[in-house]
Design an enzyme around this catalytic site. Structure first.
Site, short mmCIF file in Angstrom:
data_model
loop_
_atom_site.label_atom_id
_atom_site.label_comp_id
_atom_site.label_asym_id
_atom_site.label_seq_id
_atom_site.Cartn_x
_atom_site.Cartn_y
_atom_site.Cartn_z
N ARG A 87 0.86 -1.39 0.09
CA ARG A 87 -0.07 -0.08 -0.30
C ARG A 87 0.89 1.32 -0.07
O ARG A 87 0.50 2.22 -0.15
CB ARG A 87 -0.95 0.23 0.96
CG ARG A 87 -2.11 -0.75 0.84
CD ARG A 87 -3.20 -1.40 1.84
NE ARG A 87 -2.17 -2.27 2.71
CZ ARG A 87 -2.51 -2.79 3.69
NH1 ARG A 87 -3.85 -2.44 4.46
NH2 ARG A 87 -1.81 -3.71 4.23
N GLU A 124 5.17 -9.66 15.43
CA GLU A 124 4.47 -10.11 16.83
C GLU A 124 4.78 -11.70 16.81
O GLU A 124 5.52 -12.28 17.83
CB GLU A 124 3.03 -9.90 16.85
CG GLU A 124 2.37 -10.15 17.99
CD GLU A 124 0.89 -10.09 17.82
OE1 GLU A 124 0.44 -9.52 16.80
OE2 GLU A 124 0.26 -10.40 18.85
#
Ligand code: AMP
Length: 199
Positions: A87, A124
């Site tokens: 993006r 994560e």
């Protein structure tokens, strides 16, 4: 010429100069927010995904986002805009066009065809990798990093480290959206940051 006559002439010149675009959208940050769709629990439970496809399809909103980001970043005089897959490409390329700069993609591993610099960074769970062409940025160039969202800051911080490997000067970051509660900007080097919408 007297100063008031001079100022009148300059003002008239500005009004008739098509390069000085008037933004056809009286949008504030709040109105831009109304074009960004919230998708709860995507891509996994507990995450509120900020979907910019609804902003992209709105011609005035898209123009406003690019024009406003360009106004905020112009004074840093970047030679190149770097956008991260995927993006960051969508906002980075028109911003580069607007600022008369080049556009350089940072991509996921294995996508760029020529020799690359690479950086691995923590997610994560696990790690991820980003790459940039070794010859994309001439040394000493002024570089601006652009993405749609800064969340934890990991992606932008890793991209800044890639720029370090190229001996270029990082002059700033631009993000359409900042998730301020995640404090991602704490991971970034100390250069100016432009954002349009905050959550
Ligand atoms: P981060 O590395 O955590 O700053 O994440 C940044 C990248 O993940 C950006 O390229 C975003 O496109 C995407 N991202 C992270 N969180 C969100 C979110 N809540 N909504 C939309 N995109 C997100």
């Amino acid at each position: 010429m007297r100063i008031d006559a001079f100022l009148r002439t300059v003002l008239q010149d500005c009004r008739s100069d098509s390069r000085i675009a008037t933004i056809p959208y009286s949008s504030s940050g709040m109105e831009l927010k109304s074009l960004i769709r919230e998708i709860p629990d995507f891509p996994k439970p507990g995450i509120v995904f900020r979907d910019i496809t609804t902003l992209l399809r709105d011609s005035e909103g898209l123009r406003y986002a690019i024009d406003t980001m360009a106004e905020k970043c112009a004074e840093w005089q970047p030679d190149y805009i770097i956008g991260m897959e995927s993006r960051g490409f969508i906002f980075g390329a028109p911003l580069a066009y607007k600022l008369d700069a080049g556009f350089v993609p940072v991509r996921k591993p294995g996508k760029l065809p020529a020799a690359v610099h690479a950086i691995e960074y923590d997610l994560e769970y696990g790690t991820d990798k980003l790459e940039i062409h070794q010859d994309a940025l001439p040394p000493q160039s002024r570089v601006l990093i652009v993405d749609d969202v800064i969340a934890t800051g990991g992606t932008a911080a890793a991209t800044a480290k890639l720029v370090e490997q190229t001996n270029c000067q990082l002059v700033g970051f631009g993000f359409i959206i900042e998730l301020t509660f995640l404090e991602g900007r704490k991971l970034l080097p100390e250069v100016p940051i432009a954002t349009l919408v905050e959550y």
